[in-house]
Design a protein around this motif. Sequence first.
Motif, PDB file in Angstrom:
ATOM      1  N   THR A  84      64.273  51.108  15.159  1.00 53.84           N
ATOM      2  CA  THR A  84      63.353  49.969  15.120  1.00 53.84           C
ATOM      3  C   THR A  84      63.366  49.260  13.766  1.00 53.84           C
ATOM      4  O   THR A  84      63.075  48.064  13.693  1.00 53.84           O
ATOM      5  CB  THR A  84      61.921  50.416  15.472  1.00 53.84           C
ATOM      6  OG1 THR A  84      61.515  51.490  14.607  1.00 53.84           O
ATOM      7  CG2 THR A  84      61.846  50.880  16.918  1.00 53.84           C
ATOM      8  N   SER A 100      56.714  48.994  17.547  1.00 53.86           N
ATOM      9  CA  SER A 100      55.634  49.777  18.141  1.00 53.86           C
ATOM     10  C   SER A 100      55.798  49.905  19.647  1.00 53.86           C
ATOM     11  O   SER A 100      55.455  50.930  20.237  1.00 53.86           O
ATOM     12  CB  SER A 100      54.281  49.134  17.815  1.00 53.86           C
ATOM     13  OG  SER A 100      54.108  48.997  16.424  1.00 53.86           O
ATOM     14  N   PHE A 101      56.327  48.882  20.273  1.00 52.99           N
ATOM     15  CA  PHE A 101      56.524  48.899  21.725  1.00 52.99           C
ATOM     16  C   PHE A 101      57.564  49.945  22.133  1.00 52.99           C
ATOM     17  O   PHE A 101      57.541  50.454  23.252  1.00 52.99           O
ATOM     18  CB  PHE A 101      56.958  47.516  22.212  1.00 52.99           C
ATOM     19  CG  PHE A 101      56.840  47.337  23.703  1.00 52.99           C
ATOM     20  CD1 PHE A 101      55.623  46.994  24.279  1.00 52.99           C
ATOM     21  CD2 PHE A 101      57.931  47.531  24.534  1.00 52.99           C
ATOM     22  CE1 PHE A 101      55.510  46.850  25.660  1.00 52.99           C
ATOM     23  CE2 PHE A 101      57.833  47.384  25.910  1.00 52.99           C
ATOM     24  CZ  PHE A 101      56.605  47.037  26.475  1.00 52.99           C
ATOM     25  N   PHE A 149      55.667  44.371  16.387  1.00 53.54           N
ATOM     26  CA  PHE A 149      55.336  44.514  17.814  1.00 53.54           C
ATOM     27  C   PHE A 149      56.462  45.236  18.551  1.00 53.54           C
ATOM     28  O   PHE A 149      56.221  46.169  19.324  1.00 53.54           O
ATOM     29  CB  PHE A 149      55.094  43.144  18.439  1.00 53.54           C
ATOM     30  CG  PHE A 149      54.913  43.191  19.937  1.00 53.54           C
ATOM     31  CD1 PHE A 149      53.690  43.521  20.485  1.00 53.54           C
ATOM     32  CD2 PHE A 149      55.981  42.928  20.783  1.00 53.54           C
ATOM     33  CE1 PHE A 149      53.526  43.594  21.867  1.00 53.54           C
ATOM     34  CE2 PHE A 149      55.833  42.990  22.157  1.00 53.54           C
ATOM     35  CZ  PHE A 149      54.603  43.329  22.700  1.00 53.54           C
ATOM     36  N   THR A 150      57.699  44.815  18.308  1.00 51.39           N
ATOM     37  CA  THR A 150      58.848  45.414  18.993  1.00 51.39           C
ATOM     38  C   THR A 150      59.009  46.877  18.615  1.00 51.39           C
ATOM     39  O   THR A 150      59.255  47.739  19.475  1.00 51.39           O
ATOM     40  CB  THR A 150      60.135  44.645  18.649  1.00 51.39           C
ATOM     41  OG1 THR A 150      59.961  43.266  18.973  1.00 51.39           O
ATOM     42  CG2 THR A 150      61.319  45.192  19.426  1.00 51.39           C
ATOM     43  N   CYS A 194      49.911  51.308  21.396  1.00 52.70           N
ATOM     44  CA  CYS A 194      49.265  50.083  21.890  1.00 52.70           C
ATOM     45  C   CYS A 194      48.525  49.387  20.759  1.00 52.70           C
ATOM     46  O   CYS A 194      48.629  48.166  20.589  1.00 52.70           O
ATOM     47  CB  CYS A 194      48.305  50.441  23.022  1.00 52.70           C
ATOM     48  SG  CYS A 194      47.348  49.037  23.654  1.00 52.70           S
ATOM     49  N   TRP A 227      47.941  51.089  27.493  1.00 55.30           N
ATOM     50  CA  TRP A 227      46.779  50.272  27.137  1.00 55.30           C
ATOM     51  C   TRP A 227      45.607  51.145  26.702  1.00 55.30           C
ATOM     52  O   TRP A 227      45.218  52.097  27.383  1.00 55.30           O
ATOM     53  CB  TRP A 227      46.358  49.404  28.313  1.00 55.30           C
ATOM     54  CG  TRP A 227      45.084  48.652  28.054  1.00 55.30           C
ATOM     55  CD1 TRP A 227      43.837  48.963  28.506  1.00 55.30           C
ATOM     56  CD2 TRP A 227      44.924  47.473  27.262  1.00 55.30           C
ATOM     57  NE1 TRP A 227      42.919  48.062  28.046  1.00 55.30           N
ATOM     58  CE2 TRP A 227      43.558  47.132  27.273  1.00 55.30           C
ATOM     59  CE3 TRP A 227      45.822  46.687  26.533  1.00 55.30           C
ATOM     60  CZ2 TRP A 227      43.061  46.020  26.594  1.00 55.30           C
ATOM     61  CZ3 TRP A 227      45.320  45.586  25.854  1.00 55.30           C
ATOM     62  CH2 TRP A 227      43.962  45.262  25.894  1.00 55.30           C
ATOM     63  N   LEU A 252      56.956  54.324  25.317  1.00 61.34           N
ATOM     64  CA  LEU A 252      56.299  53.049  25.592  1.00 61.34           C
ATOM     65  C   LEU A 252      54.788  53.178  25.390  1.00 61.34           C
ATOM     66  O   LEU A 252      54.218  54.246  25.629  1.00 61.34           O
ATOM     67  CB  LEU A 252      56.595  52.595  27.021  1.00 61.34           C
ATOM     68  CG  LEU A 252      58.071  52.320  27.345  1.00 61.34           C
ATOM     69  CD1 LEU A 252      58.215  51.900  28.807  1.00 61.34           C
ATOM     70  CD2 LEU A 252      58.642  51.253  26.424  1.00 61.34           C
ATOM     71  N   PRO A 253      54.132  52.110  24.960  1.00 62.36           N
ATOM     72  CA  PRO A 253      52.679  52.171  24.740  1.00 62.36           C
ATOM     73  C   PRO A 253      51.890  52.179  26.039  1.00 62.36           C
ATOM     74  O   PRO A 253      52.387  51.744  27.086  1.00 62.36           O
ATOM     75  CB  PRO A 253      52.393  50.898  23.934  1.00 62.36           C
ATOM     76  CG  PRO A 253      53.493  49.954  24.306  1.00 62.36           C
ATOM     77  CD  PRO A 253      54.695  50.800  24.566  1.00 62.36           C
ATOM     78  N   ALA A 312      51.111  47.898  18.319  1.00 58.25           N
ATOM     79  CA  ALA A 312      51.720  46.676  18.857  1.00 58.25           C
ATOM     80  C   ALA A 312      50.760  45.498  18.726  1.00 58.25           C
ATOM     81  O   ALA A 312      51.164  44.371  18.413  1.00 58.25           O
ATOM     82  CB  ALA A 312      52.119  46.887  20.317  1.00 58.25           C
TER      83      ALA A 312
END
Length: 402
Positions: A32, A263-264, A260-261, A76, A208, A205-206, A79
């Motif tokens: 990342t 963390s995603f 964002f990317t 989440c 919610w 993947l995060p 991100a």
Amino acid sequence: MFQGVQILFVAFGALVLVPLLTGLDPNVALFTAGLGTLIFQVITRWKVPIFLASSFAFIPAITYGVATWGIPSTLCGLAAAGLFYVVLSFVIRFFGIDIINRIFPPIVVGPVIAVIGLSLAPVAVNMAVGLSGDVQAIPVETALIIAGASLLTTLAAFVFGRGWIKLIPILLGIVVGYTLSIALGVVDYSSVGTAAWIAMPHFVLPEWNLAAILFIVPVAIAPAIEHFGDILAIGSVTGKNYLKDPGIHRTMLGDGIATFTASFLGGPPNTTYSEVTGAVALTKAYNPMIMTAAAVCAIIFSFVGKIGAFLQTIPGPVMGGVLILLFGLIAGLGINQLVRNQVDLHQDKNLVVISIVLVSGIGGLFIPLGDFQLAGIGLSAVLGVLLNLIIPDPVQAGGDTA
């Protein structure tokens, strides 16, 4: 490509330290960091020689989040912090940078940065004395010898180092501490032998989680403001005004989408690395394509499974010794924000803001919000912003009565 490897070498120690401290995958952090740097370069049109990698500012939030909600929920919140940068980039584009200086002045950002460093102090000390959670993983005497070697090496490189040595104090401290750990017989290599040479990074993947968002997003205030200082620093090195071209709104947008990317995909948030700025100043190699080469190298290395396995063998005291200095430096940077900007501590308003930010942040104050809570560094940042906006300036209040 060789120059790109040099840049990655400079950033490597700090880059992998964040995931090792927070439970994230170091191979994902490598991937990342490389991908985030490429995203930044595309958005800024390959005009700024900057490398993006793991941000230390989010360590307390990640550590708390992983322990409270787990890694997917924490991602989440991270991100969302990246999207906060994106929002700031549009605010700057349409309203100018002055509005950011008004909302997030040094009197707010300085103590928030100090809180980040000081709140991490127990983590560094516990690692230095050989604690793993509540378990004494390594005898105290042995742990202190290792931590002391790491600390002294890092300190010597930071204070007395010249040229490339001064750019890699973290890496040197880890190398010396790790070498001593081998000599003292506290390194377990079993995981390295069983790890595959080529392996897919463990992407996550995060999920919610509003509580994680409310807790983590306010933490992004301090590194977002520090972004301006990093862009000014690299501009002073290259002799170019990056605030104008490509524009601070573009650099902030690149940082935000990169974070964002990252963390995603399960990596730590990205930030611009001052170590790399130092390397650029030293080599006078100003071509942003060197950062692109470094990014490609990071992505390639992320698929080497034995790298991640090897990094996991680093004993806690090795990192603890390095972190005693590093976290103290973060706190010192917060104080430096106040000194450099000549914040008047004789003014009651400034003393009130600093006091409440420090105590609420270090003390772990929290405010319940239904099933959620605003706490720690995030709450201290919000309180600092609100107090700065609500309390009148001394002139408006009729002068300082102190």
